[in-house]
Design an enzyme around this catalytic site. Structure first.
Site, PDB file in Angstrom:
ATOM      1  N   GLU A 140       0.814  -1.216   0.000  1.00 32.77           N
ATOM      2  CA  GLU A 140       0.000   0.000   0.000  1.00 32.77           C
ATOM      3  C   GLU A 140       0.850   1.269   0.000  1.00 32.77           C
ATOM      4  OE1 GLU A 140      -2.838  -0.550   3.187  1.00 32.77           O
ATOM      5  OE2 GLU A 140      -4.187  -1.634   1.863  1.00 32.77           O
TER       6      GLU A 140
ATOM      7  N   GLU B   5      -5.481  -7.768  -2.059  1.00 33.75           N
ATOM      8  CA  GLU B   5      -6.283  -7.947  -0.832  1.00 33.75           C
ATOM      9  C   GLU B   5      -7.712  -7.534  -1.096  1.00 33.75           C
ATOM     10  OE1 GLU B   5      -4.839  -5.829   2.657  1.00 33.75           O
ATOM     11  OE2 GLU B   5      -2.778  -6.275   2.076  1.00 33.75           O
TER      12      GLU B   5
HETATM   13  C1  BG6 Z   1      -4.862  -3.563   4.427  1.00 32.95           C
HETATM   14  C2  BG6 Z   1      -3.513  -3.929   4.999  1.00 32.95           C
HETATM   15  O1  BG6 Z   1      -4.950  -2.212   4.249  1.00 32.95           O
HETATM   16  O2  BG6 Z   1      -5.968  -3.821   5.227  1.00 32.95           O
HETATM   17  C3  BG6 Z   1      -3.545  -5.150   5.898  1.00 32.95           C
HETATM   18  O3  BG6 Z   1      -2.595  -4.145   3.952  1.00 32.95           O
HETATM   19  C4  BG6 Z   1      -4.747  -5.065   6.810  1.00 32.95           C
HETATM   20  O4  BG6 Z   1      -2.322  -5.224   6.595  1.00 32.95           O
HETATM   21  C5  BG6 Z   1      -5.992  -5.027   5.969  1.00 32.95           C
HETATM   22  O5  BG6 Z   1      -4.810  -6.079   7.762  1.00 32.95           O
HETATM   23  C6  BG6 Z   1      -7.307  -5.051   6.744  1.00 32.95           C
HETATM   24  O6  BG6 Z   1      -7.328  -4.020   7.678  1.00 32.95           O
HETATM   25  P1  BG6 Z   1      -7.568  -4.315   9.220  1.00 32.95           P
HETATM   26  O7  BG6 Z   1      -7.333  -3.022   9.874  1.00 32.95           O
HETATM   27  O8  BG6 Z   1      -8.989  -4.753   9.334  1.00 32.95           O
HETATM   28  O9  BG6 Z   1      -6.619  -5.372   9.617  1.00 32.95           O
END
Ligand code: BG6
Length: 493
Positions: free
Chosen positions: A179, A389
């Site tokens: 990111e 993701e």
């Molecule tokens: C992404 C990150 O932005 O979101 C991850 O790359 C992160 O590391 C994922 O875990 C989900 O966000 P969160 O805050 O629910 O873990």
């Protein structure tokens, strides 16, 4: 004469589409001080506080994670059982170079990944490694102020070179910075090792410049060592809608988008875009660079683009103006999705999108936004795309040894439909990684209870539990989806 009827439309997922899952070392490995590892910036983030280091807290969720370090065989076997074609994770920098400054790598750290990668290969997966996923040796943040300092480029290159040599022919895909982008303004500590209490826009953009140079150097190094490997960029993408049809709202959307495109524009097009120079001038930001930096950036763009997608947001001129007034034009606050820190709401307008449902943690559910993201990014760059993701994190309870998570299957089904639509429309999408295929520690909140997995892990927010793993209902559903290459999306209730 030829006819358009003879042109083949790609009706569904191409053969060899990479279905899989993604995690990050600091959110699940645990073993934070084993086999020579020293702390990383993630290891001083206490539970419940996001983005700020605290060295006196009682509990740090990353220290044990879900103890993947000692459970990797069983967990990878489960990913294999779901039929994963690709697994994306990161390598903890401070396992390989505990302080970041050593001349020689820590052999024990490398051995852990040797074993883990072998397991992944034996279970039929391609490996995609994020070189820096929200962590770096704590020592480098403390001594140099993180990526503000140019010396970081050297340390990073040393880390990349060791990995590329060691895992030549084993790791096929590399991602340079997780990111890379606007997150540097709201998560300075994790993205760049910069103290968030004193950081400035100037610091953050200078750090980004150093990361761009380091990223291009990584492309060069990896290609020289392993010509078959592919190197990509990861950006965070939230689809942005104008709040109204007032053209001024659309102007705000364009500006907001440019703040994000900046990072992929540099990494893919190989140069700083005009709007960036304008922005630096208007905000009194002075980036120090050399001609060699710009040559490197130009000559070594990434091979593909990946992005994370969870939700969308809306932008409005009124909101922007009111924040500018309140904060005396602090661009940092205007840009940042400030609510993200508290994880309570989604939109930087302070309003929710009335057309979309929200998850319990206030994130909009917007599969159409994923389609729009794919169209937008492919239209802009015309390079192969990977979804790094996407996922749904909610509180869940184990009942009779499982979780009946129909909502997760529905969420995923709707996002798969959007992907299929984009592929049919010509987008070169080659893979998809579900975030957190096994429950792991939340990056934003440090919670275990924000669960994304197809596999439940018995561990709570206080760090208690047996760590035993249980398959949720979605485990079997995703397996079926993968086996049918995205065709069978039927959900049995
Ligand atoms: C992404 C990150 O932005 O979101 C991850 O790359 C992160 O590391 C994922 O875990 C989900 O966000 P969160 O805050 O629910 O873990």
């Amino acid at each position: 004469m030829k006819s358009s009827k003879d042109i083949k439309v790609q009706e569904t997922f191409p053969e060899g589409f990479l279905w899989g899952g993604a995690t990050a070392a600091n959110q699940y490995e645990g073993a934070y001080n084993e086999d020579g590892k020293l702390p990383s910036v993630a290891d001083v983030q206490p539970h419940g506080v996001f983005g700020y280091p605290d060295r006196s807290a009682k509990y740090y969720p990353t220290h044990k994670g879900i103890d993947f370090y000692h459970h990797y065989k069983e967990d990878i076997a489960e990913f294999g059982a779901m039929g994963f074609k690709v697994y994306r994770t990161s390598v903890a920098w401070s396992r390989i170079f505990p302080t970041g400054e050593e001349d020689q790598p820590n052999e024990k750290g490398l051995e852990f990944y040797d074993k883990m990668f072998k397991e992944l290969k034996d279970n039929g997966m391609e490996i995609m490694i994020t070189i820096s996923h929200y962590e770096m040796p704590l020592h480098l943040a403390d001594k140099y102020g993180g990526w503000k300092d140019r010396k970081m480029i050297e340390f990073f290159d040393k880390f990349v070179t060791v990995m590329a040599k060691r895992w030549k022919g084993i790791v096929k895909y590399w991602l340079t910075f997780n990111e890379i982008g606007n997150n540097i303004h709201k998560m300075e500590w994790m993205t760049a090792g910069i103290d968030p209490t004193t950081s400035t826009l100037q610091d953050n953009y200078q750090a980004s410049h150093h990361q761009f140079v380091a990223s291009s150097m990584a492309v060069k190094t990896i290609h020289e060592i392993d010509p078959d490997a592919k190197v990509g960029s990861v950006i965070e993408y939230k689809t942005i809608y104008p709040m109204s049809c007032d053209p001024k709202d659309s102007l705000v959307v364009t500006t907001e988008k440019q703040r994000g495109y900046f990072f992929s524009d540099v990494q893919i097009r190989g140069e700083y875009p005009g709007y960036a120079w304008e922005y630096f001038k208007d905000n009194d930001i002075e980036i120090e660079y050399t001609d060699e930096d710009m040559e490197l950036i130009k000559n070594y763009p990434v091979d593909f683009l990946s992005f994370t997608y969870y939700r969308s947001r809306i932008a409005s001129k009124d909101y922007l103006e009111s924040v500018q007034k309140e904060t005396n034009s602090s661009d940092k606050e205007v840009e940042g999705d400030t609510s993200y820190r508290g994880d309570d709401n989604i939109l930087n307008t302070g309003k929710t999108n009335p057309y979309l449902e929200l998850t319990p943690s206030g994130w909009s559910v917007d599969p159409d936004g994923l389609y729009l993201a794919l169209e937008d990014l492919y239209g802009r760059y015309q390079v192969p795309i990977f979804i790094a993701e996407n996922g749904l994190g909610v509180k869940e309870e184990l009942i009779d040894g499982t979780v009946n998570d129909t909502y997760r299957m529905e969420f995923l089904r709707d996002h798969i439909i959007s992907m299929k639509k984009a592929i049919r429309n010509g987008v070169d999408l080659f893979g998809y990684a579900w975030w957190g295929p096994i429950d792991i520690v939340s990056n934003g909140s440090g919670q275990m209870s924000k669960r994304y997995g197809f596999i439940y892990v018995d561990r709570n927010d206080a760090g208690e539990g047996t760590l035993k793993r249980y398959r949720k209902k979605s485990f079997y559903w995703y397996k079926k989806v993968i086996a049918s290459n995205g065709e069978d999306l039927e959900i049995d209730k």
